[in-house]
Design an enzyme around this catalytic site. Structure first.
Site, PDB file in Angstrom:
ATOM      1  CE1 TYR A 443      -5.964  -3.529  -3.414  1.00 53.56           C
ATOM      2  CE2 TYR A 443      -6.079  -5.698  -2.615  1.00 53.56           C
ATOM      3  CZ  TYR A 443      -5.728  -4.679  -2.379  1.00 53.56           C
ATOM      4  OH  TYR A 443      -6.251  -3.632  -1.461  1.00 53.56           O
ATOM      5  CD  GLU A 444     -11.914  -4.346  -6.364  1.00 59.28           C
ATOM      6  OE1 GLU A 444     -12.559  -4.161  -6.827  1.00 59.28           O
ATOM      7  OE2 GLU A 444     -12.582  -5.075  -5.056  1.00 59.28           O
ATOM      8  N   GLY A 445      -9.072  -5.236 -10.876  1.00 60.02           N
ATOM      9  CA  GLY A 445      -8.453  -4.777 -12.161  1.00 60.02           C
ATOM     10  C   GLY A 445      -7.386  -4.395 -12.094  1.00 60.02           C
TER      11      GLY A 445
END
Lengths: 606, 606
Positions: A443-445
């Protein structure tokens, strides 16, 4: 069975001896609030809360998970009580302005807080953590009225917030966002669409939830240039600023996940939900990206948190469990077998965890000082100041996020491995750390996105390699001071060599990329990991230098504390830094090694 | 959502083109049973069973888990039906003698079977898998009467078996075993004690379970020299050889685990349970170790299985999911974004999986031929033949087990990563592969134990480095044949260099170990991984050589099949083999880097 003690001595070593936060705070507008005594009190308070309130509900929260019933999400036993205590303690607002009820302490203290509460109970910490994203958005882009309406409650913590980006068809590639926002006559909008993977999207901890939502205006251009940002409260605030009418946003389901099961990951359905534009139309993605740095560093902290927790819980087991005799001779003659901590291979795993935790923390604290300056720019409405520090932070962000989360997975794995078969059993908790740590690289890239951001955007596109030249020059200048130091030279020589290599590799990739753009993607993961290991090496060398100095000139800690720092640095240079060799070789491999294979030839299964 | 197709084309490439199993089978007593047609039929039958019966109950089995109620273990829905089909098909006994109802096919086919059924449903495959350990023990050490009593039912599969080694206080260090066996007047024994982590220790798949148990006789010497092996049936066989009286062994509980939750991991309480000595008194551990090779290779197969499954399920997603445009130019102009398989970094992850799966399979198949010879020694009661091949296999075992299971974890991680956030969601199944793969580096001897077995025992103690000299000589001789081959020379030059380095490193470690025994433990993990990567490199070079030959001279597969092998070999040499550099550097780091730190200085948390 898991336990946690906030590593306050390590934290203070960094804040006082390595980085001199007190000096740094003197340069900040709100720095005087963070005198040594206040900082100590804050750290102790957070530590107490994390150790005594959050840790005891970490494993039970995972076992119970979140409950979903007809749109209502109930968090596990104890989560709400813990959250209420968090609000009562004023912990949500420590780094936000006093006018909204915050303590106006530097943002770095908020990051340090995140580590401590996140190590004790990462999934719980996501509830207040997501609110932070919402608060930051309102702080920077909200109108005076929007701030007045939402920030008091959010900073207090009685309302929570979310960031609603992902949709079923897209996560990274937000240009594909389909959610629609239709303007109404009263300046509001009606939002419709489905958002998925919304952490803290629905829960029972707060009376209201304020969603920050990416959606398209009817006349918006296609792709990333047509995305706007909206405020969509779960309950519309009434005239008194309290919870009013229920809005058209509802939770369709929660995800069943590998880990962080006590953090509600929601499908949110927006059905003509009332929303308010925040920031400029069609500039939502740019606004979003201004928080990427802090959000991603927040996820980097997850890597550190799981590393620390795995280490703290592997260590007592390694001292307690007995197996075989040590190769160099019996260590515990009066016992049936030696404690496994005597075996060099077990020490290797513990030292990897220790080196990653303390090295990672140093990297985070270094960046946290930039976050202070950035956040000061926001508080002063000074865009130029914000951007200057945001830019500086931009080089560190993908490394902290991409590299430290990978190390979190590795450390959790070693933690299980030290337990042998018991590392696989739920009761001990080591497997929970491994399951929870696993999300951080996604997550978050993803790591791939961080790697591309680092090599493609920050290093090659934006700076033509200058960012590496500058950073390595600063390391080499620092190394120069120790070139003849008999204690430090082993570190600085190795680092200097790596700095030269890092530059050479960057130039080689730049030249290769002129003819072959795909090399950037092909090399990116190796480049990211290489950069992370060298950067952490620099931090370990700096910590070793401070430790040598304290050993000679006296410090607040016992000599063993500093000796252990030096020994960990030595371990890092001997056993971890060699990993750079493989990455250096791998990153300049021709991209054809990856691109040559025709899609249909990856497998022959018919 | 997970799917599986047995990779029969890859399997046949190895069996026919790379290793010529038909030629190898001609040298075996039971080789004539394994003519090409029979082998094809067997492979197809196993593939059908795995794909259609086992795969559909893999995810549901994990979700449901095993049930425990007052000593009774119930396996998940569909497990018993699948097991019955397995017994009806005669699959349990394919490599066991006809006199016990088996098909008397070479043992290698049993290993190949293990891969296929294990990839479709690893935890299910552990039930028949554990029986294999029990059958092998009886085959080699059982008296004629014991064989007659148990082998018919076990080979048929209507009875199952287990191996009961671990106790709460010890796993690896079996010298600490406390379970007691008290001789009775009728030549039987009464066993008491607690065994933990007993896979398939109790379940509802078969009418009886035959436990092979490590315990101590009353007069046994301390430590590993006082351990004997016993047969302890759940139900004592009656005069007709059918299930008779219930024995004093019961399941106290089952473990709640990170994964393989549909495989029952049992606490077994022996309370004056009737047992029968098998093999010589106090020689139980030695007997046990004669199966270590096959048991560990079986676990190595788990690494391969999870690699293959992660690859097979990541590939279609990478073709389907669209995100961003490819750096080298738009690939799917008619679509909203390019399929992620076009991004070099995603290809990198897929190719790692592919290289590890096909390379790992080649390593297993190579060793499987030794297992054929070994098993022939057992069948003929020829100890010398058994030991000769067991010894040869002994070099490969720790590498197959230690290295391939680590790769299984890595491959499963890439599988999740390719899915982005969806890789964390249970529904997709990628997280299940990661959870299940995680056990493989812990049971049957942790990676640390494999590493110590390889470097300490096999390389340094037993052979003084000769085993590496011999193995690398054989690689170098093979390389010599291709030194001037324009296609192959890139592979053989790299390999030759690595062979030289491998020898140098071995000698260096040998010299270091003379003064410092702890270096063996300190270096062992790096040495294991280094050895694994080089060995797999040799296998990829061999597969490339065969592929080049087939491309030139024609083969049974389309040219693309062979081209893909060559491209994967190139990828492996360019992007994976560089990892050896870090391990080479790391393994000769001084052991002090690990041993210097005092135990009490690992953390300062008070």
């Amino acid at each position: 069975m898991l336990t946690y003690k906030a590593p306050l001595r390590d934290i203070k070593f960094l804040m006082n001896d390595v980085f001199d936060f007190q000096k740094h705070y003197k340069d900040l507008d709100n720095g005087e609030n963070a005198d040594a005594e206040t900082v100590d009190m804050i750290l102790q308070g957070i530590a107490d809360f994390a150790e005594n309130v959050l840790m005891p509900i970490y494993q039970s929260g995972d076992e119970e998970g979140c409950h979903f019933d007809n749109g209502v999400v109930t968090t596990p036993k104890g989560f709400k009580e813990a959250y209420n205590q968090f609000v009562e303690g004023g912990w949500q607002g420590i780094s936000y302005p006093e006018e909204y009820g915050g303590m106006n302490l530097p943002m770095s203290l908020n990051l340090i807080k995140s580590e401590i509460i996140g190590t004790a109970n990462w999934p719980w910490s996501m509830y207040p953590g997501l609110s932070t994203g919402c608060i930051n958005t309102l702080m920077q882009y909200g109108t005076a009225e929007q701030k007045e309406t939402y920030l008091h409650k959010l900073v207090e913590g009685s309302w929570a917030g979310t960031m609603c980006l992902t949709e079923p068809q897209c996560g990274t590639d937000l240009g594909q966002v389909k959610s629609k926002a239709i303007p109404q006559e009263d300046d509001s909008y009606k939002l419709s669409g489905t958002k998925i993977f919304i952490s803290s999207g629905e829960h029972d901890l707060t009376e209201n939830i304020i969603h920050i939502v990416l959606a398209r205006l009817p006349d918006a251009p296609e792709g990333t240039r047509g995305i706007s940002l909206f405020i969509v409260p779960k309950f519309l605030p009434n005239a008194e600023g309290e919870v009013g009418e229920r809005n058209g946003v509802s939770c369709g389901s929660i995800e069943h996940k590998m880990g962080i099961s006590s953090s509600a990951t929601c499908v949110l359905n927006f059905d003509e939900a009332v929303g308010y534009l925040i920031g400029e139309p069609n500039k939502g993605l740019k606004a979003m990206f201004t928080f990427m740095n802090t959000a991603r560093i927040g996820t980097g902290i997850e890597g550190l948190a799981h590393t620390e927790l795995a280490f703290q819980n592997a260590l007592p087991y390694a001292k307690d469990r007995r197996s075989m005799r040590t190769l160099s001779g019996v260590k515990d003659p009066e016992k049936v077998a030696d404690a496994i901590i005597h075996h060099a291979d077990v020490r290797r795993m513990l030292l990897i965890q220790k080196a990653f935790a303390e090295g990672g923390r140093s990297m985070i604290y270094h960046a946290a000082r930039y976050a202070d300056k950035m956040s000061q720019g926001v508080a002063n409405g000074d865009d130029a100041e914000f951007e200057k520090w945001d830019d500086k932070l931009g080089f560190y962000t993908p490394i902290l996020k991409g590299f430290l989360t990978e190390l979190g997975i590795e450390s959790a794995k070693h933690g299980q491995q030290i337990y042998g078969g018991h590392g696989y059993i739920k009761e001990w908790g080591m497997e929970l750390i491994a399951r929870d740590a696993r999300i951080a690289t996604m997550y978050e890239g993803t790591t791939g996105i961080q790697a591309l951001d680092l090599l493609g955007r920050k290093v090659l596109l934006q700076s033509k390699g200058k960012i590496i030249r500058d950073y390595t020059s600063s390391i080499m200048r620092w190394c120069g001071e120790y070139a003849l130091d008999k204690d430090m030279r082993k570190f600085v020589w190795a680092l200097t060599k790596l700095c030269a290599e890092w530059n050479t590799l960057t130039v080689r990739l730049m030249l290769m990329a002129r003819k072959d753009r795909e090399i950037i993607s092909a090399a990116s993961d190796d480049f990211l990991m290489y950069s992370g290991y060298v950067m952490m090496g620099y931090h370990w060398a700096r910590m070793a230098a401070v430790a040598y100095d304290k050993l000679e000139n006296g410090g607040t800690e016992a000599p063993e504390f500093y000796t252990a720092k030096i020994q960990t640095a030595e371990f890092y240079f001997d056993k971890i830094l060699p990993r750079t060799s493989g990455h250096a070789e791998g990153m300049v491999a021709p991209s054809e090694s990856m691109t040559a294979m025709a899609i249909e030839n990856f497998a022959f299964l018919d």
